[in-house]
Each structure stands twice: as C-alpha cells, then as structure tokens.
Scaffold this active site. Structure first.
Site, PDB file in Angstrom:
ATOM      1  N   HIS A  66      39.754  31.982  38.016  1.00 34.49           N
ATOM      2  CA  HIS A  66      39.094  33.293  37.916  1.00 34.49           C
ATOM      3  C   HIS A  66      39.137  34.007  39.259  1.00 34.49           C
ATOM      4  O   HIS A  66      38.381  33.682  40.179  1.00 34.49           O
ATOM      5  CB  HIS A  66      37.647  33.097  37.462  1.00 34.49           C
ATOM      6  N   GLN A  67      40.019  34.995  39.362  1.00 31.94           N
ATOM      7  CA  GLN A  67      40.192  35.712  40.623  1.00 31.94           C
ATOM      8  C   GLN A  67      39.633  37.130  40.586  1.00 31.94           C
ATOM      9  O   GLN A  67      39.028  37.582  41.554  1.00 31.94           O
ATOM     10  CB  GLN A  67      41.680  35.787  40.978  1.00 31.94           C
TER      11      GLN A  67
END
Length: 742
Positions: A66-67
């Site tokens: 999850h960026q």
C-alpha cells in the site's frame, strides 16, 4: 460552449471505448471497467500480469503493498468482484472512494481484531478471496511486521495461496498512503502493476530455505520480490541512468567529485555520449576496454561512454601490483586501457603502466581526447543525450572485474548489464534510499562493492553521489564528511576503524546508515561508530561473482554477528563440509550472479556457470529467520593431524582477545603434522600463554591454537580493505625461516 461540449463528448467517448476494451481484455465487470478506465488513461497503466491475480485458484490472499491512496481503488477495479478487501481507515471513510467500495465487499482495517479474526479463515476456507494492504516500508518496523505474521498465519490455517501485488510508480504519487510527502512527487507517473505467481505459505517457507514452519520473513521476501519485479529487467547501464534522469529530472545534480566538479544527469549522459563517440574510433563493439582511473567523475563518464558505445569496461585494479595487472590484461585480452596522465603521475603508477604494456595493451590518455571535442559534437550530444550510440541487450557483458586474489591468482568475472542493474535494484528493495539522500563513496570502482553499491545504486535511484578518490586518506575523509553531510556511506572495517580514529566528534553524525562489506565488522568498530557518531553499521556480504551484494542487514532487521539476509530474488543451497558440524558450503543463484569467468589458461573465453549456481567458497550457517553467519572459508581450513580447523574461526577468537588490533591466521607447511597455524598480528602484547588460556576457555582443540606469533606493524591488505592472505602467508613463511617468530 460548443467547444466545451465537444471536449466533454470526446472525453466520454474515449472513456467508454477504454472501458469496453478493458472489459473484454481483462474480463472485468461493466462497473469495474467503467471505474478502471480513467486510471488506465491517466496513468498509462501496464497491467498485463493482473490476469495472474484474477486467475488464481481460490482460496487466495492478495497481499498489496500500500503506497498511495489510489491503490485500493485500483484493486477494487481489477481483482475479482467476490474479493473481500480489508481497507485502512482512510480508504474506508473517504468520500471519493464510495463508487469503488460498491464494487466488492470491504471491511475497515483494525489490526487489533481483524487479523486474528476466525472469520477471515472461514471466508478463505469457503473458496474465498481476501485482499490485504500492507504498508509500503522497505524496512518495516516491528508493528508493521506483525501484519506479515498475521497474513501468513491466516493463509496457512486456510491452506490459501498468496499473490503479492506491487504497483510500480505509485510511490511518487503526491497522495501517499502514509500521509507523508514522498521524496519525489509526480502527478501523472506511469504505473506498472507487478503480480507474482500464487504460492501457498508452506511453499514460500520452503523457498526461503528456513527450517521454521511459520515464517513471516518468507512473505516479506516475496513482497520484496514483487517490488523488484516492477523494475525493467531489460535495461543497459546507460538506459538505467537515462531513465533515472527522466524520472528525477535531467537538471538534477547526480555526481560530484573531490575536484568540486558537479554533473547533472543531462551533462553526465551528454559527456558519456561524447566519450563514447571517441571510443568507437579505436575499439570495436563488444571489445573489453580497460579503465584505470580513480573514483572521479571521469570514471563514471568513461563507464557510461563505453556502455553507450557497446563496449565492455574492464576495471583494472591498479593497487594489485604489476604482476596481477599484467595477468589481468592478458586474461581479459585487453587491447586498450583508458587512463589519465595526471592520475598516473600523482599515484606514482609508472610500474603499473609498464605492466599494462607488457600485457599487450596500449594506454589511451583521456587528456589526449579532449582536443578532439568539437562544438558541433557537444551540440549533438546535448541534443541526443537520451540515446545510446550502439544498441545492445541487457544480457550482454557490461563490465569485467577481477577477483580480489586474497587467497590465490585473480580471475576475470564477467557481469552483464542485467546482473548489475538487478543487484542495484535488489539493494533498493531491501534498504531504504531516496532522492533526499546524499551518498559518499570512498571505495574504488574496480572493487565490485564500490561499483554497484557505491556508484550505480545511487545514480539509478536519484541519490546525489560524491566520489572520493582513495579510501586510504584517513584524515581527509572525515573532513569531507563534515562538509558534505552524507546520509549514506559504504566502507570496509579496516577503513572504518581508521576513519573513526581520525575523526572529530560529529564528523559522521549526518549518516542515516553505513553499509560495510568486504570483511567482517569487528565489535570494537561497531561500538565506536555507535557511541561516537550514533551510527549503526549495517554489515553485508557479497562476492564479485554476485555483482557483488548477496545479503545485508537493515536498520530494522539487524542481527549483530551476521551478514543479514539474502537479497530478494536470490536462492541459496548449503552443502555439507567435512569437519563442519553446523552449516556448510554456500552456493548462490539469482539474477545478479555473473555470466562466467575468464581464466589465465583460457584468456578471453567466457566460461559460463554450468548450472547457474555459484560456489561462494564460504562456510555459513543460517538461522530460522534467514540471517546468515559466515563461519569461515572453505579455502581457509587447515587439516592438522586429521582434524579440519577453521582459520577464520580461530581468527575471530583471537580478535576477541585483542579487539583493537588487527590479526590474520594463516597455515604454513609443517613436516610432522602437514600444516601448522600461525598468528600474524599488530598486537605487541600478544603472547602464547594468553592464546592457550583463551583456547581452553573457548573449548577449542589444542591443535587450533596458534603455535607461532609474528608481530608486524601492519597486516598486508588489498585495495578493497580485505586482508591479503597470500601476502600474509608469504610473510609468515619468510619470518619463520628467519627465526623471528615468537
């Protein structure tokens, strides 16, 4: 008004057409296709591997790095609509996410009960699909690492397959998932969705080479592999630096050396093109061209110029002595060696120049090439800096390096463009670096650590790089660090201990981390850097044949006494060794492992690895979390009275007795026992009685205690900082024959 309506109609048409194409191509539902289309258009998404995720047989856990804030929306648009998505609180409550949340079932992320919930196991056992979003930190803290443990535990209980997903390019989006501003902000980067093949948790653990039955590190490594897979494996050195220029900005300062000369990416690549044009006049494509230069901008220009021209850089170790230099020139069949008159004169390398010529090579001086640069040539290079002169493939040879020769004659190691770029990106997938960092590299580029970790990794990842010409300037380098304020540095224990002695408090206080390789880090060195500069030394392990880094500790996964864990994409095999009760001989495979050797008996002939596995010659043991401990060298064992004695193990024992001094253990011929062990040391207080007492306390065989002590002012070392065991052994034999041992 008509124009606005026309634009709206055109936008709607393109949107609908893209949605129809994606629905057919990827098998999305109509709603998914409509909501995915704008992402596809805006970010030019490469999504060819999403079919792997969609086609994975249930039960399956999709683990998404999850960026950015758009990651959940993308996955809701692309993953099968029966997937249950565990969203973070921001995504679960965000108003703009509402249309995407309607595409599939979602629950809010709550680490206190979600990841220990039996409901998730029941969902998976019922042929369900689960999407979990894990924080994007390359070096996760202990709290984040709990998620890896929870996910693999759930997957094992449900006998589910795990599919790692990484969205390359999303780290640059301004709406970062962590809420922090990214090091580099780009509103419309190209995104590449990397998806790895489904594997069960036991399969992941088995690949990890760990005896643990449940190992979060196995999942952690697999996620790092997904990150690595998002990089382009088909780039040459020139293209990789070109892509960095386009990503971080052509005008960004990439390089500086001790002369104060700074080069932006554009100037660096334009200069490389100018040199490359010159090189094409007196060399042929694929030819090995020697490079004998110190750490300076000109060296990087020469390397990239040769890469652009399709030539192979053979980096000559000018500190290895005339005999080894001549042997290297002959082994790699080097016809031309690039150097600098000013450098040769200052470093007093006249004997090395003679060795080069004796090996059959001709010196070409960079100073002589400068008058041939025309204004038109500079204009063309400035205009066409993005384009290499000669097209070649990533699997072609890029550089030739020569092994250290610490235990025997050096060999030529041939590394491809892919080997080098893969190793640089493996490092980036394991240790956190960004364009906010400043790297100080004092290690020479003829040493693989100085080339790949110290030079290529910073250039490819937008890290400003400062090159210092020699690691031996112990008093000057702390002054450079005080002025430059680097956040990243690379070194070897021998050099680091000397810098600490010469430095004033605070000289290295700007360092965020310091990576040490080439030799074991002593406890004393580690303690001094920790106490004086508040800097942790991250010890790693490598070999020239692996381009070179194979394993490394990190800031949050650092186990003192080990060399860390294997880099993503690498595999290990450990074979038993006679006389070694724990561990064995280490073999490595991976994208960074060399193309092959050239040897003196078969000059210029590439001898590839027979089965893709490299015999490191190191004796290691591995714990259940994958941390590797080097216990010795296979070549550094002595057989005395039928017993195998590890010289490296004895050396470590002696180091614990006199930690502030340098020691080398070697074996020499003995008429009665075949071999005997000798201690060569800088410790003036060393005595046989203390050694025997230590041996009894440690419970080692009396045969392993050095019977002779030779005291010297300095232990012979190589240019890389490693102990030169060949020279040390010759010194020991000479002193023993002269009767000067204690």
């Amino acid at each position: 008004m008509v124009l606005i309506l026309a634009l709206l109609a055109a936008t709607a048409f393109v949107w609908c057409l893209t949605a129809i194409v994606e629905k057919v191509r990827l098998g999305l539902s109509p709603a998914q296709a409509v909501l995915y289309a704008p992402f596809k258009l805006i970010y030019r998404i490469s999504d060819s591997r999403i079919d792997i995720a969609r086609g994975a047989q249930a039960p399956v856990v999709y683990v998404v790095t999850h960026q950015s804030r758009i990651d959940p929306a993308l996955m809701l648009s692309l993953l099968p609509d029966e997937t249950l998505h565990i969203l973070d609180q921001a995504s679960a409550k965000s108003v703009w996410m509402e249309p995407w949340r309607e595409l599939a079932r979602t629950i809010a992320f709550n680490a206190e009960h979600v990841f220990v919930s039996r409901r998730l196991v029941r969902v998976l056992k019922g042929k369900g699909r689960l999407a979990v979003y894990i924080p994007a930190a390359v070096e996760p803290d202990l709290r984040s690492f709990r998620l890896y443990r929870a996910v693999i535990r759930i997957a094992m209980q449900a006998d589910a397959r795990i599919v790692p997903i990484f969205i390359g390019g999303a780290q640059a989006l301004p709406f970062h998932a962590s809420g922090r501003t990214p090091a580099l902000r780009r509103w419309f980067p190209r995104l590449d969705i990397s998806v790895l093949e489904p594997m069960t948790a036991p399969e992941l653990v088995a690949r990890n080479g760990s005896p643990a039955t449940r190992n979060a590190y196995a999942l952690f490594d697999r996620m790092a592999e997904a990150r690595l897979a998002s990089t382009n494996p088909n780039l040459t050195l020139f293209q990789a630096v070109r892509d960095a220029a386009e990503h971080f900005g052509p005008g960004r300062i990439a390089l500086e050396d001790a002369t104060g000369n700074r080069l932006s990416y554009r100037r660096l690549l334009a200069g490389a093109s100018i040199l490359g044009k010159h090189f094409t006049k007196f060399t042929t494509p694929g030819e090995a061209v020697g490079v004998m230069l110190p750490n300076a901008n000109a060296t990087v220009l020469a390397l990239l110029g040769l890469a652009s021209a399709g030539r192979v850089s053979a980096l000559v170790n000018y500190t290895a002595g005339p005999a080894n230099v001549e042997a290297a020139v002959r082994t790699a069949v080097i016809r031309i060696v690039l150097s600098s008159r000013a450098f040769v004169e200052k470093a007093k390398l006249d004997d090395v120049v003679q060795a080069v010529e004796a090996g059959g090579a001709k010196l070409v001086w960079l100073e002589d090439l400068q008058p041939g640069v025309t204004g038109f040539g500079k204009f063309c290079a400035a205009l066409l800096w993005r384009y290499p002169i000669y097209r070649q493939k990533a699997e072609n040879p890029a550089v030739i390096l020569f092994t250290s020769g610490s235990e025997g004659a050096p060999k030529a190691v041939v590394l491809s463009h892919r080997n080098l770029i893969a190793n640089a990106m493996q490092g980036e997938a394991r240790v956190t670096v960004s364009c906010r960092d400043v790297a100080l590299n004092v290690l020479p580029m003829f040493h693989s650590f100085g080339l790949t970790a110290g030079t290529l990794l910073p250039l490819i990842n937008g890290v400003k790089l400062f090159l210092y010409p020699s690691p031996l300037h112990y008093k000057l380098i702390p002054e450079v660090a005080r002025r430059l304020k680097p956040s990243v540095m690379f070194g070897a224990d021998t050099f680091l201990a000397q810098y600490a002695r010469a430095a004033a408090d605070g000289d290295f206080s700007s360092l965020r981390f310091l990576v040490a390789g080439a030799e074991a880090v002593k406890t004393q060195t580690r303690r001094v850097w920790r106490e004086r500069f508040d800097t942790e030394i991250l010890e790693g392990y490598g070999l020239t044949e692996a381009a070179p880094v194979a394993a490394v500790n990190t800031a949050t996964h650092n186990r003192e006494g080990t060399v860390g864990r294997l880099l993503p994409g690498m595999r290990m095999r450990i074979e038993p060794v006679e006389g070694v009760a724990e561990g064995g001989r280490l073999f490595l495979a991976g994208p960074n492992v060399m193309m092959g050797y050239m040897t003196a008996d078969r000059p210029g002939e590439l001898q590839p690895l027979a089965d893709g596995w490299q015999d490191t010659g190191d004796i290691v043991k591995v714990d259940n979390e994958g941390f590797v401990t080097i216990t010795g060298r296979a070549a550094r064992f002595a057989k005395i009275a039928g017993e195998m004695i590890s010289l490296g193990g004895v050396e470590m024992l002696v180091q614990s007795l006199w930690p502030e001094e340098r020691h080398a253990i070697v074996s020499v011929p003995d008429r009665k026992r075949g071999e005997r062990i000798v201690l060569v040391t800088t410790a003036t207080q060393a005595d046989a009685q203390s050694l025997r007492k230590l041996g009894k306390q440690a419970g080692i065989a009396e045969l392993a205690v050095p019977g002779d002590i030779i005291k010297v002012a300095e232990i012979p070392v190589l240019g890389s900082g490693k102990t030169d065991y060949g020279a040390t052994r010759a010194l020991a034999i000479e002193r023993l024959n002269a009767g000067s041992a204690a």
